[in-house]
Design a protein around this motif. Structure first.
Motif, PDB file in Angstrom:
ATOM      1  N   ARG A  37       0.915  -1.023  -0.056  1.00 27.51           N
ATOM      2  CA  ARG A  37      -0.095   0.008  -0.066  1.00 27.51           C
ATOM      3  C   ARG A  37       0.784   1.314  -0.068  1.00 27.51           C
ATOM      4  O   ARG A  37       2.015   1.094   0.367  1.00 27.51           O
ATOM      5  CB  ARG A  37      -0.973  -0.016   1.299  1.00 27.51           C
ATOM      6  CG  ARG A  37      -0.296   0.069   2.565  1.00 27.51           C
ATOM      7  CD  ARG A  37      -1.401   0.123   3.643  1.00 27.51           C
ATOM      8  NE  ARG A  37      -0.698   0.208   5.081  1.00 27.51           N
ATOM      9  CZ  ARG A  37      -1.341  -0.065   5.963  1.00 27.51           C
ATOM     10  NH1 ARG A  37      -2.813  -0.442   6.063  1.00 27.51           N
ATOM     11  NH2 ARG A  37      -0.571   0.315   7.426  1.00 27.51           N
ATOM     12  N   GLN A  38       0.441   2.330  -0.647  1.00 26.38           N
ATOM     13  CA  GLN A  38       0.831   3.448  -0.536  1.00 26.38           C
ATOM     14  C   GLN A  38       0.130   4.784  -0.034  1.00 26.38           C
ATOM     15  O   GLN A  38      -0.895   4.879  -1.080  1.00 26.38           O
ATOM     16  CB  GLN A  38       1.436   3.822  -1.919  1.00 26.38           C
ATOM     17  CG  GLN A  38       2.345   5.015  -2.038  1.00 26.38           C
ATOM     18  CD  GLN A  38       3.378   5.109  -3.130  1.00 26.38           C
ATOM     19  OE1 GLN A  38       2.870   4.498  -4.237  1.00 26.38           O
ATOM     20  NE2 GLN A  38       4.457   6.051  -2.991  1.00 26.38           N
ATOM     21  N   ALA A  39       0.335   5.293   1.123  1.00 23.78           N
ATOM     22  CA  ALA A  39      -0.526   6.525   1.470  1.00 23.78           C
ATOM     23  C   ALA A  39       0.068   7.726   0.816  1.00 23.78           C
ATOM     24  O   ALA A  39       1.254   7.892   0.535  1.00 23.78           O
ATOM     25  CB  ALA A  39      -0.655   6.483   3.054  1.00 23.78           C
ATOM     26  N   PRO A  40      -0.834   8.778   0.739  1.00 28.08           N
ATOM     27  CA  PRO A  40      -0.337  10.117   0.157  1.00 28.08           C
ATOM     28  C   PRO A  40       0.787  10.506   0.771  1.00 28.08           C
ATOM     29  O   PRO A  40       0.800  10.797   1.848  1.00 28.08           O
ATOM     30  CB  PRO A  40      -1.576  10.974   0.379  1.00 28.08           C
ATOM     31  CG  PRO A  40      -2.696  10.053   0.550  1.00 28.08           C
ATOM     32  CD  PRO A  40      -2.202   8.821   1.003  1.00 28.08           C
ATOM     33  N   GLY A  41       1.808  11.051   0.062  1.00 26.12           N
ATOM     34  CA  GLY A  41       3.075  11.436   0.739  1.00 26.12           C
ATOM     35  C   GLY A  41       4.015  10.541   1.241  1.00 26.12           C
ATOM     36  O   GLY A  41       5.127  10.791   1.889  1.00 26.12           O
ATOM     37  N   LYS A  42       3.701   9.105   1.216  1.00 24.68           N
ATOM     38  CA  LYS A  42       4.421   8.292   1.781  1.00 24.68           C
ATOM     39  C   LYS A  42       5.031   7.234   0.801  1.00 24.68           C
ATOM     40  O   LYS A  42       4.557   7.279  -0.288  1.00 24.68           O
ATOM     41  CB  LYS A  42       3.754   7.241   3.077  1.00 24.68           C
ATOM     42  CG  LYS A  42       3.237   8.321   4.026  1.00 24.68           C
ATOM     43  CD  LYS A  42       2.668   7.724   5.144  1.00 24.68           C
ATOM     44  CE  LYS A  42       2.254   8.598   6.442  1.00 24.68           C
ATOM     45  NZ  LYS A  42       1.741   7.619   7.269  1.00 24.68           N
ATOM     46  N   GLU A  43       5.985   6.296   1.322  1.00 26.49           N
ATOM     47  CA  GLU A  43       6.702   5.524   0.448  1.00 26.49           C
ATOM     48  C   GLU A  43       5.549   4.147   0.468  1.00 26.49           C
ATOM     49  O   GLU A  43       4.965   3.856   1.338  1.00 26.49           O
ATOM     50  CB  GLU A  43       7.954   4.983   1.063  1.00 26.49           C
ATOM     51  CG  GLU A  43       8.934   5.930   0.985  1.00 26.49           C
ATOM     52  CD  GLU A  43       9.377   6.298  -0.331  1.00 26.49           C
ATOM     53  OE1 GLU A  43       9.801   7.418  -0.815  1.00 26.49           O
ATOM     54  OE2 GLU A  43       9.619   5.424  -1.051  1.00 26.49           O
ATOM     55  N   ARG A  44       6.040   3.594  -0.771  1.00 23.74           N
ATOM     56  CA  ARG A  44       5.114   2.183  -0.607  1.00 23.74           C
ATOM     57  C   ARG A  44       5.496   1.142   0.553  1.00 23.74           C
ATOM     58  O   ARG A  44       6.638   1.120   0.460  1.00 23.74           O
ATOM     59  CB  ARG A  44       5.035   1.593  -2.268  1.00 23.74           C
ATOM     60  CG  ARG A  44       4.122   0.286  -2.342  1.00 23.74           C
ATOM     61  CD  ARG A  44       3.875   0.127  -3.875  1.00 23.74           C
ATOM     62  NE  ARG A  44       5.287   0.090  -4.474  1.00 23.74           N
ATOM     63  CZ  ARG A  44       5.251  -0.009  -5.728  1.00 23.74           C
ATOM     64  NH1 ARG A  44       4.121  -0.097  -6.523  1.00 23.74           N
ATOM     65  NH2 ARG A  44       6.482  -0.155  -6.446  1.00 23.74           N
ATOM     66  N   GLU A  45       4.661   0.493   1.214  1.00 21.60           N
ATOM     67  CA  GLU A  45       4.936  -0.254   1.948  1.00 21.60           C
ATOM     68  C   GLU A  45       4.311  -1.611   2.055  1.00 21.60           C
ATOM     69  O   GLU A  45       3.169  -1.794   1.503  1.00 21.60           O
ATOM     70  CB  GLU A  45       4.690   0.339   3.328  1.00 21.60           C
ATOM     71  CG  GLU A  45       3.187   0.548   3.661  1.00 21.60           C
ATOM     72  CD  GLU A  45       2.854   0.759   5.081  1.00 21.60           C
ATOM     73  OE1 GLU A  45       3.872   0.912   5.932  1.00 21.60           O
ATOM     74  OE2 GLU A  45       1.903   0.901   5.517  1.00 21.60           O
ATOM     75  N   PHE A  46       5.049  -2.587   2.450  1.00 20.74           N
ATOM     76  CA  PHE A  46       4.629  -4.148   2.401  1.00 20.74           C
ATOM     77  C   PHE A  46       3.339  -4.267   3.531  1.00 20.74           C
ATOM     78  O   PHE A  46       3.582  -3.812   4.557  1.00 20.74           O
ATOM     79  CB  PHE A  46       5.583  -5.070   2.871  1.00 20.74           C
ATOM     80  CG  PHE A  46       5.234  -6.404   3.133  1.00 20.74           C
ATOM     81  CD1 PHE A  46       4.944  -6.892   4.443  1.00 20.74           C
ATOM     82  CD2 PHE A  46       5.169  -7.147   2.074  1.00 20.74           C
ATOM     83  CE1 PHE A  46       4.742  -8.430   4.691  1.00 20.74           C
ATOM     84  CE2 PHE A  46       4.647  -8.869   2.252  1.00 20.74           C
ATOM     85  CZ  PHE A  46       4.472  -8.958   3.683  1.00 20.74           C
ATOM     86  N   VAL A  47       2.418  -4.980   3.116  1.00 22.77           N
ATOM     87  CA  VAL A  47       1.293  -5.251   3.699  1.00 22.77           C
ATOM     88  C   VAL A  47       1.211  -6.867   4.272  1.00 22.77           C
ATOM     89  O   VAL A  47       1.046  -7.118   5.426  1.00 22.77           O
ATOM     90  CB  VAL A  47      -0.060  -4.724   3.173  1.00 22.77           C
ATOM     91  CG1 VAL A  47      -1.284  -5.173   3.926  1.00 22.77           C
ATOM     92  CG2 VAL A  47       0.029  -3.304   2.897  1.00 22.77           C
ATOM     93  N   ALA A  48       1.498  -7.598   3.146  1.00 25.94           N
ATOM     94  CA  ALA A  48       1.078  -9.042   3.406  1.00 25.94           C
ATOM     95  C   ALA A  48       1.715  -9.979   2.238  1.00 25.94           C
ATOM     96  O   ALA A  48       1.643  -9.256   1.096  1.00 25.94           O
ATOM     97  CB  ALA A  48      -0.570  -9.459   3.619  1.00 25.94           C
TER      98      ALA A  48
END
Length: 122
Positions: A37-48
């Motif tokens: 997932r990637q939130a506004p203004g943030k890096e993409r991050e692992f979820v599952a």
């Protein structure tokens, strides 16, 4: 290779959503699959992530106990069940193809879908 995410939307805090990822163009059972997932203004991050045959899973600490990744290799589908959603879960969610073994490293994933927006707000 094609990955198409769906199921996102607007949900209140505490609510649930089920994301789907329709896959085509490759043999799903040959690869681990993951959600990021990637939130506004943030890096993409692992979820599952889930292993090729579904026997192993990995979760980010922030979603453990709330999210569940599953897969149906016969239907070429990958899912992410999200419960007890929080505002901080708001992001664009992507599914991606992993390698032969399960991993949580973004560098090990490829062929991202277009993403589906999840917004958690009252």
């Amino acid at each position: 290779v094609q990955l198409v995410e769906s199921g996102g939307g607007l949900v209140q805090p505490g609510g649930s959503l089920r994301l789907s990822c329709a896959t085509s163009g490759f043999t799903l059972s040959d690869y681990a699959m993951g959600w990021f997932r990637q939130a506004p203004g943030k890096e993409r991050e692992f979820v599952a992530a889930r292993s090729r045959l579904g026997t192993s899973t990995r979760y980010a600490d922030s979603v453990k106990g709330r999210f569940t990744i599953s897969r149906d290799n016969a239907k070429n589908m990958v899912y992410l069940q999200m419960n007890s959603l929080k505002p901080e879960d708001t992001a664009v969610y992507y599914c991606a193809i992993g390698g032969r073994t399960i991993t949580a490293l973004e560098a090990d994933f490829r062929s991202w879908g277009q993403g589906t927006q999840v917004t958690v707000s009252s």
